[in-house]
Scaffold this motif. Structure first.
Motif, PDB file in Angstrom:
ATOM      1  N   SER A  47       0.828  -1.204   0.000  1.00  0.00           N
ATOM      2  CA  SER A  47       0.000   0.000   0.000  1.00  0.00           C
ATOM      3  C   SER A  47       0.867   1.260   0.000  1.00  0.00           C
ATOM      4  O   SER A  47       0.637   2.197  -0.764  1.00  0.00           O
ATOM      5  CB  SER A  47      -0.925  -0.012   1.218  1.00  0.00           C
ATOM      6  N   ASP A  48       1.886   1.257   0.866  1.00  0.00           N
ATOM      7  CA  ASP A  48       2.792   2.404   0.944  1.00  0.00           C
ATOM      8  C   ASP A  48       3.557   2.594  -0.365  1.00  0.00           C
ATOM      9  O   ASP A  48       3.766   3.725  -0.812  1.00  0.00           O
ATOM     10  CB  ASP A  48       3.772   2.247   2.101  1.00  0.00           C
ATOM     11  N   ALA A  49       3.966   1.491  -0.991  1.00  0.00           N
ATOM     12  CA  ALA A  49       4.712   1.578  -2.247  1.00  0.00           C
ATOM     13  C   ALA A  49       3.843   2.178  -3.353  1.00  0.00           C
ATOM     14  O   ALA A  49       4.310   3.009  -4.140  1.00  0.00           O
ATOM     15  CB  ALA A  49       5.216   0.204  -2.663  1.00  0.00           C
ATOM     16  N   SER A  50       2.571   1.774  -3.418  1.00  0.00           N
ATOM     17  CA  SER A  50       1.704   2.325  -4.465  1.00  0.00           C
ATOM     18  C   SER A  50       1.423   3.808  -4.220  1.00  0.00           C
ATOM     19  O   SER A  50       1.402   4.600  -5.168  1.00  0.00           O
ATOM     20  CB  SER A  50       0.403   1.528  -4.578  1.00  0.00           C
ATOM     21  N   THR A  51       1.250   4.188  -2.957  1.00  0.00           N
ATOM     22  CA  THR A  51       1.036   5.608  -2.635  1.00  0.00           C
ATOM     23  C   THR A  51       2.280   6.428  -2.971  1.00  0.00           C
ATOM     24  O   THR A  51       2.186   7.510  -3.539  1.00  0.00           O
ATOM     25  CB  THR A  51       0.681   5.772  -1.144  1.00  0.00           C
ATOM     26  N   ARG A  52       3.446   5.887  -2.628  1.00  0.00           N
ATOM     27  CA  ARG A  52       4.700   6.578  -2.928  1.00  0.00           C
ATOM     28  C   ARG A  52       4.881   6.731  -4.441  1.00  0.00           C
ATOM     29  O   ARG A  52       5.297   7.781  -4.931  1.00  0.00           O
ATOM     30  CB  ARG A  52       5.862   5.800  -2.310  1.00  0.00           C
ATOM     31  N   GLU A  56       5.316  10.220  -6.513  1.00  0.00           N
ATOM     32  CA  GLU A  56       6.495  10.483  -7.337  1.00  0.00           C
ATOM     33  C   GLU A  56       6.166  10.708  -8.812  1.00  0.00           C
ATOM     34  O   GLU A  56       6.937  11.335  -9.528  1.00  0.00           O
ATOM     35  CB  GLU A  56       7.482   9.325  -7.205  1.00  0.00           C
ATOM     36  N   ASN A  57       5.029  10.194  -9.265  1.00  0.00           N
ATOM     37  CA  ASN A  57       4.665  10.284 -10.681  1.00  0.00           C
ATOM     38  C   ASN A  57       3.468  11.197 -10.930  1.00  0.00           C
ATOM     39  O   ASN A  57       2.744  11.013 -11.915  1.00  0.00           O
ATOM     40  CB  ASN A  57       4.379   8.882 -11.234  1.00  0.00           C
ATOM     41  N   ASN A  58       3.286  12.168 -10.053  1.00  0.00           N
ATOM     42  CA  ASN A  58       2.243  13.173 -10.224  1.00  0.00           C
ATOM     43  C   ASN A  58       0.858  12.540 -10.432  1.00  0.00           C
ATOM     44  O   ASN A  58       0.067  12.982 -11.247  1.00  0.00           O
ATOM     45  CB  ASN A  58       2.596  14.106 -11.387  1.00  0.00           C
ATOM     46  N   GLU A  62      -1.375   5.131 -14.578  1.00  0.00           N
ATOM     47  CA  GLU A  62      -0.816   4.172 -15.539  1.00  0.00           C
ATOM     48  C   GLU A  62       0.621   3.792 -15.195  1.00  0.00           C
ATOM     49  O   GLU A  62       1.034   2.661 -15.404  1.00  0.00           O
ATOM     50  CB  GLU A  62      -0.889   4.729 -16.950  1.00  0.00           C
ATOM     51  N   ARG A  63       1.387   4.729 -14.677  1.00  0.00           N
ATOM     52  CA  ARG A  63       2.785   4.464 -14.334  1.00  0.00           C
ATOM     53  C   ARG A  63       2.923   3.589 -13.099  1.00  0.00           C
ATOM     54  O   ARG A  63       3.993   3.030 -12.858  1.00  0.00           O
ATOM     55  CB  ARG A  63       3.529   5.775 -14.106  1.00  0.00           C
ATOM     56  N   CYS A  64       1.871   3.487 -12.318  1.00  0.00           N
ATOM     57  CA  CYS A  64       1.932   2.740 -11.056  1.00  0.00           C
ATOM     58  C   CYS A  64       1.132   1.445 -11.094  1.00  0.00           C
ATOM     59  O   CYS A  64       0.875   0.851 -10.053  1.00  0.00           O
ATOM     60  CB  CYS A  64       1.433   3.625  -9.920  1.00  0.00           C
TER      61      CYS A  64
END
Length: 101
Positions: A47-52, A56-58, A62-64
């Motif tokens: 969860s933290d990784a997806s939020t981060r 980071e990718n505005n 799609e980038r996440c």
């Protein structure tokens, strides 16, 4: 990076006061605190990784997508573990943090 903080419960309240490492005290509802507990939410790191990634990718989703997929797979796995334990009468339904990893 693991964040250590001090917690204080307000008497007769559903709020938890958390002192962050920066010495700043933050008022956090107990519901929020429970979601940050790895014994209740075993997919906290995903969860933290997806939020981060979103930060980071505005907030370009799609980038996440790989992070979202990892989180979804984690939730699916732990939900199946919890359902199986309930069906078998095992208590607690969710294993504690020491048994998860």
């Amino acid at each position: 990076m693991e964040m250590k903080c001090e917690e204080t419960h307000a008497p007769n309240s559903n709020w938890l006061y958390v002192m962050l490492p920066s010495k700043k005290t933050v008022r956090m509802p107990l519901v929020t605190r429970r979601l940050r507990d790895p014994d209740i939410n075993p997919c906290l790191s995903e969860s933290d990784a997806s939020t981060r990634c979103l930060d980071e990718n505005n907030y370009d989703k799609e980038r996440c997508s790989t992070y979202f997929l990892k989180y979804k797979n984690c939730r699916r796995f732990w939900n199946s573990v919890m359902m199986q334990r309930r069906q078998n009468g095992v208590k607690p339904c969710m294993p504690t943090g020491s048994r998860k990893r």
